[in-house]
Design a protein around this motif. Structure first.
Motif, PDB file in Angstrom:
ATOM      1  N   LEU A   8       0.695  -1.046   0.356  1.00 31.71           N
ATOM      2  CA  LEU A   8      -0.063  -0.412   0.185  1.00 31.71           C
ATOM      3  C   LEU A   8       0.754   1.346  -0.209  1.00 31.71           C
ATOM      4  O   LEU A   8       0.342   2.586   0.179  1.00 31.71           O
ATOM      5  N   ASP A   9       2.492   1.259  -0.579  1.00 25.76           N
ATOM      6  CA  ASP A   9       2.515   1.746  -0.604  1.00 25.76           C
ATOM      7  C   ASP A   9       2.555   3.065  -1.750  1.00 25.76           C
ATOM      8  O   ASP A   9       3.269   3.237  -2.925  1.00 25.76           O
TER       9      ASP A   9
ATOM     10  N   THR B 289       1.461   1.997   9.151  1.00 25.14           N
ATOM     11  CA  THR B 289      -0.092   2.874   9.210  1.00 25.14           C
ATOM     12  C   THR B 289      -0.632   3.008   7.866  1.00 25.14           C
ATOM     13  O   THR B 289      -1.753   2.676   8.076  1.00 25.14           O
ATOM     14  N   PRO B 290      -0.210   2.829   6.332  1.00 26.02           N
ATOM     15  CA  PRO B 290      -1.253   2.306   5.775  1.00 26.02           C
ATOM     16  C   PRO B 290      -2.679   1.324   6.080  1.00 26.02           C
ATOM     17  O   PRO B 290      -3.722   1.383   5.610  1.00 26.02           O
ATOM     18  N   TYR B 291      -2.166   0.206   6.488  1.00 26.03           N
ATOM     19  CA  TYR B 291      -2.908  -0.938   6.757  1.00 26.03           C
ATOM     20  C   TYR B 291      -3.718  -0.314   7.710  1.00 26.03           C
ATOM     21  O   TYR B 291      -4.658  -0.909   8.234  1.00 26.03           O
TER      22      TYR B 291
END
Length: 214
Positions: A96-97, A179-181
Protein backbone atom coordinates in the motif's frame (compact mmCIF):
# COMPACT_ATOMS: atom_id res chain seq x y z
CA UNK A 1 -63.21 4.43 -3.54
CA UNK A 2 -63.20 5.95 -0.07
CA UNK A 3 -60.52 8.20 1.36
CA UNK A 4 -59.64 5.46 3.83
CA UNK A 5 -59.02 2.98 1.02
CA UNK A 6 -56.90 5.56 -0.79
CA UNK A 7 -54.91 6.08 2.41
CA UNK A 8 -54.38 2.34 2.87
CA UNK A 9 -53.21 1.94 -0.73
CA UNK A 10 -50.79 4.84 -0.34
CA UNK A 11 -49.41 3.36 2.85
CA UNK A 12 -49.04 -0.05 1.19
CA UNK A 13 -47.25 1.47 -1.81
CA UNK A 14 -44.94 3.42 0.51
CA UNK A 15 -44.20 0.27 2.53
CA UNK A 16 -43.41 -1.69 -0.63
CA UNK A 17 -41.04 1.04 -1.82
CA UNK A 18 -39.31 1.03 1.56
CA UNK A 19 -38.99 -2.75 1.45
CA UNK A 20 -37.40 -2.63 -2.01
CA UNK A 21 -35.01 0.14 -0.97
CA UNK A 22 -34.02 -1.65 2.22
CA UNK A 23 -33.67 -4.95 0.38
CA UNK A 24 -31.29 -3.35 -2.14
CA UNK A 25 -29.31 -1.89 0.74
CA UNK A 26 -28.97 -5.29 2.39
CA UNK A 27 -27.75 -6.82 -0.89
CA UNK A 28 -25.27 -3.95 -1.30
CA UNK A 29 -24.04 -4.44 2.27
CA UNK A 30 -23.54 -8.16 1.70
CA UNK A 31 -21.66 -7.41 -1.54
CA UNK A 32 -19.47 -4.97 0.40
CA UNK A 33 -18.57 -7.68 2.93
CA UNK A 34 -17.69 -10.14 0.17
CA UNK A 35 -15.53 -7.61 -1.69
CA UNK A 36 -13.86 -6.49 1.56
CA UNK A 37 -12.99 -10.06 2.53
CA UNK A 38 -11.62 -10.71 -0.96
CA UNK A 39 -9.60 -7.48 -0.88
CA UNK A 40 -8.12 -8.11 2.58
CA UNK A 41 -7.32 -11.71 1.65
CA UNK A 42 -5.30 -10.40 -1.27
CA UNK A 43 -3.11 -8.54 1.23
CA UNK A 44 -2.93 -11.41 3.72
CA UNK A 45 0.81 -11.98 3.29
CA UNK A 46 1.54 -8.26 3.56
CA UNK A 47 -0.57 -8.00 6.72
CA UNK A 48 1.27 -10.93 8.29
CA UNK A 49 4.59 -9.33 7.42
CA UNK A 50 4.00 -5.70 8.46
CA UNK A 51 2.32 -6.72 11.73
CA UNK A 52 5.03 -9.25 12.60
CA UNK A 53 7.54 -8.53 15.35
CA UNK A 54 10.66 -6.68 14.24
CA UNK A 55 13.59 -9.08 13.91
CA UNK A 56 17.07 -9.39 12.50
CA UNK A 57 17.34 -10.86 9.00
CA UNK A 58 18.46 -14.43 8.45
CA UNK A 59 21.93 -14.38 6.87
CA UNK A 60 22.54 -16.16 3.56
CA UNK A 61 26.27 -16.66 3.35
CA UNK A 62 26.50 -17.89 -0.25
CA UNK A 63 23.52 -17.36 -2.57
CA UNK A 64 24.98 -19.82 -5.09
CA UNK A 65 25.04 -22.60 -2.49
CA UNK A 66 21.29 -22.72 -1.85
CA UNK A 67 18.20 -23.38 -3.91
CA UNK A 68 15.63 -20.59 -4.30
CA UNK A 69 13.08 -22.85 -2.62
CA UNK A 70 15.12 -22.65 0.58
CA UNK A 71 14.19 -18.97 0.79
CA UNK A 72 10.67 -19.11 2.21
CA UNK A 73 7.95 -16.72 1.11
CA UNK A 74 7.61 -13.78 3.52
CA UNK A 75 10.99 -14.47 5.17
CA UNK A 76 13.33 -11.60 6.04
CA UNK A 77 16.88 -12.28 4.85
CA UNK A 78 20.20 -10.61 4.17
CA UNK A 79 22.29 -11.84 1.28
CA UNK A 80 25.35 -10.95 -0.77
CA UNK A 81 25.63 -11.52 -4.48
CA UNK A 82 26.70 -10.11 -7.83
CA UNK A 83 24.13 -8.70 -10.22
CA UNK A 84 23.97 -10.04 -13.77
CA UNK A 85 24.83 -8.03 -16.87
CA UNK A 86 21.12 -7.54 -17.62
CA UNK A 87 18.14 -6.22 -15.75
CA UNK A 88 14.59 -4.95 -15.98
CA UNK A 89 12.41 -2.17 -14.59
CA UNK A 90 8.74 -1.61 -13.87
CA UNK A 91 6.47 0.79 -12.03
CA UNK A 92 3.91 -0.48 -9.54
CA UNK A 93 2.45 0.02 -6.08
CA UNK A 94 4.36 -2.16 -3.61
CA UNK A 95 1.85 -3.18 -0.95
CA UNK A 96 0.00 0.00 0.00
CA UNK A 97 3.02 2.21 -0.55
CA UNK A 98 1.31 4.87 -2.68
CA UNK A 99 1.95 6.32 -5.19
CA UNK A 100 3.23 3.93 -7.86
CA UNK A 101 7.03 3.85 -7.97
CA UNK A 102 9.73 2.53 -10.27
CA UNK A 103 11.83 -0.48 -9.26
CA UNK A 104 14.80 -2.16 -10.87
CA UNK A 105 15.32 -5.92 -11.04
CA UNK A 106 18.61 -7.81 -11.22
CA UNK A 107 19.12 -11.55 -11.08
CA UNK A 108 22.08 -12.60 -8.95
CA UNK A 109 24.84 -14.61 -10.59
CA UNK A 110 24.89 -18.26 -9.58
CA UNK A 111 21.64 -17.95 -7.64
CA UNK A 112 19.57 -20.23 -9.89
CA UNK A 113 16.74 -17.75 -9.97
CA UNK A 114 16.94 -15.12 -7.22
CA UNK A 115 16.20 -11.52 -8.19
CA UNK A 116 16.55 -8.36 -6.16
CA UNK A 117 13.98 -5.56 -6.41
CA UNK A 118 15.58 -2.20 -5.69
CA UNK A 119 14.81 1.51 -6.06
CA UNK A 120 16.51 3.27 -8.98
CA UNK A 121 19.97 4.14 -7.67
CA UNK A 122 22.93 3.96 -10.04
CA UNK A 123 25.34 4.63 -7.17
CA UNK A 124 24.33 1.44 -5.37
CA UNK A 125 22.87 -0.86 -8.02
CA UNK A 126 24.18 -1.54 -11.50
CA UNK A 127 25.15 -4.44 -13.74
CA UNK A 128 27.90 -6.80 -12.55
CA UNK A 129 28.03 -5.19 -9.13
CA UNK A 130 28.50 -6.90 -5.77
CA UNK A 131 25.68 -6.00 -3.41
CA UNK A 132 24.73 -6.83 0.15
CA UNK A 133 21.01 -6.33 0.67
CA UNK A 134 18.26 -7.34 3.02
CA UNK A 135 14.52 -7.48 2.57
CA UNK A 136 11.37 -9.54 2.16
CA UNK A 137 11.40 -12.78 0.19
CA UNK A 138 8.56 -13.19 -2.30
CA UNK A 139 7.60 -16.37 -4.14
CA UNK A 140 6.40 -15.17 -7.59
CA UNK A 141 3.83 -17.97 -7.66
CA UNK A 142 2.09 -16.15 -4.81
CA UNK A 143 2.33 -12.72 -6.44
CA UNK A 144 0.89 -12.71 -9.97
CA UNK A 145 2.49 -9.39 -10.88
CA UNK A 146 5.94 -10.97 -10.67
CA UNK A 147 4.95 -13.89 -12.85
CA UNK A 148 4.40 -11.45 -15.71
CA UNK A 149 7.74 -9.78 -14.99
CA UNK A 150 9.63 -13.09 -14.99
CA UNK A 151 7.86 -14.23 -18.16
CA UNK A 152 8.98 -11.01 -19.82
CA UNK A 153 12.52 -11.60 -18.56
CA UNK A 154 12.61 -15.07 -20.09
CA UNK A 155 11.14 -13.86 -23.38
CA UNK A 156 13.52 -10.90 -23.62
CA UNK A 157 16.75 -12.66 -22.69
CA UNK A 158 15.99 -16.29 -23.59
CA UNK A 159 17.04 -17.21 -20.05
CA UNK A 160 16.74 -20.73 -18.68
CA UNK A 161 13.38 -21.31 -17.03
CA UNK A 162 13.33 -22.65 -13.48
CA UNK A 163 10.50 -24.11 -11.43
CA UNK A 164 11.37 -22.16 -8.29
CA UNK A 165 12.36 -18.50 -8.28
CA UNK A 166 12.43 -15.77 -5.66
CA UNK A 167 12.42 -11.98 -5.53
CA UNK A 168 13.92 -10.04 -2.66
CA UNK A 169 12.10 -6.76 -1.99
CA UNK A 170 15.08 -4.80 -0.75
CA UNK A 171 14.47 -2.47 2.19
CA UNK A 172 11.18 -4.05 3.29
CA UNK A 173 11.51 -5.07 6.95
CA UNK A 174 8.94 -6.87 9.12
CA UNK A 175 7.05 -4.72 11.60
CA UNK A 176 7.46 -1.55 9.53
CA UNK A 177 4.99 0.43 7.41
CA UNK A 178 1.88 -0.35 9.44
CA UNK A 179 0.17 3.05 9.01
CA UNK A 180 -1.44 2.52 5.56
CA UNK A 181 -2.74 -0.88 6.64
CA UNK A 182 -4.15 0.49 9.89
CA UNK A 183 -5.96 3.21 7.92
CA UNK A 184 -7.29 0.63 5.45
CA UNK A 185 -8.48 -1.78 8.14
CA UNK A 186 -9.92 1.06 10.21
CA UNK A 187 -11.88 2.41 7.23
CA UNK A 188 -13.20 -1.01 6.25
CA UNK A 189 -14.09 -1.75 9.86
CA UNK A 190 -16.00 1.51 10.24
CA UNK A 191 -18.02 0.97 7.06
CA UNK A 192 -18.65 -2.65 8.05
CA UNK A 193 -19.95 -1.57 11.47
CA UNK A 194 -22.30 0.99 9.89
CA UNK A 195 -23.61 -1.66 7.49
CA UNK A 196 -24.15 -4.13 10.32
CA UNK A 197 -26.12 -1.58 12.33
CA UNK A 198 -28.27 -0.75 9.30
CA UNK A 199 -28.91 -4.43 8.61
CA UNK A 200 -29.85 -4.96 12.24
CA UNK A 201 -32.26 -2.00 12.06
CA UNK A 202 -33.76 -3.41 8.84
CA UNK A 203 -34.27 -6.86 10.36
CA UNK A 204 -35.91 -5.41 13.47
CA UNK A 205 -38.24 -3.27 11.36
CA UNK A 206 -39.13 -6.23 9.18
CA UNK A 207 -39.81 -8.38 12.24
CA UNK A 208 -42.16 -5.76 13.72
CA UNK A 209 -43.94 -5.43 10.36
CA UNK A 210 -44.49 -9.19 10.12
CA UNK A 211 -45.76 -9.37 13.69
CA UNK A 212 -48.14 -6.45 12.98
CA UNK A 213 -49.41 -8.20 9.84
CA UNK A 214 -50.39 -11.26 11.88
Amino acid sequence: MSDQEHSLEAQLAKYQRQQKTQGRFVLSALAFFVVSIWFVHGYKDWLEYVFADARAPALVADISAIKPSQLKHNDYVELTGITEHRGMAQQYVRGLDLPRKEYWYFRLLGSRGVFIEVPPDEQRFDFMTEVTVKGRVVDPKKATLYLYLIEDYHARYAAKRRDEMRILQVGVAPGEGKTPYLILLGGLGTVALINLLMIRKYLRLRKRTLIGAE
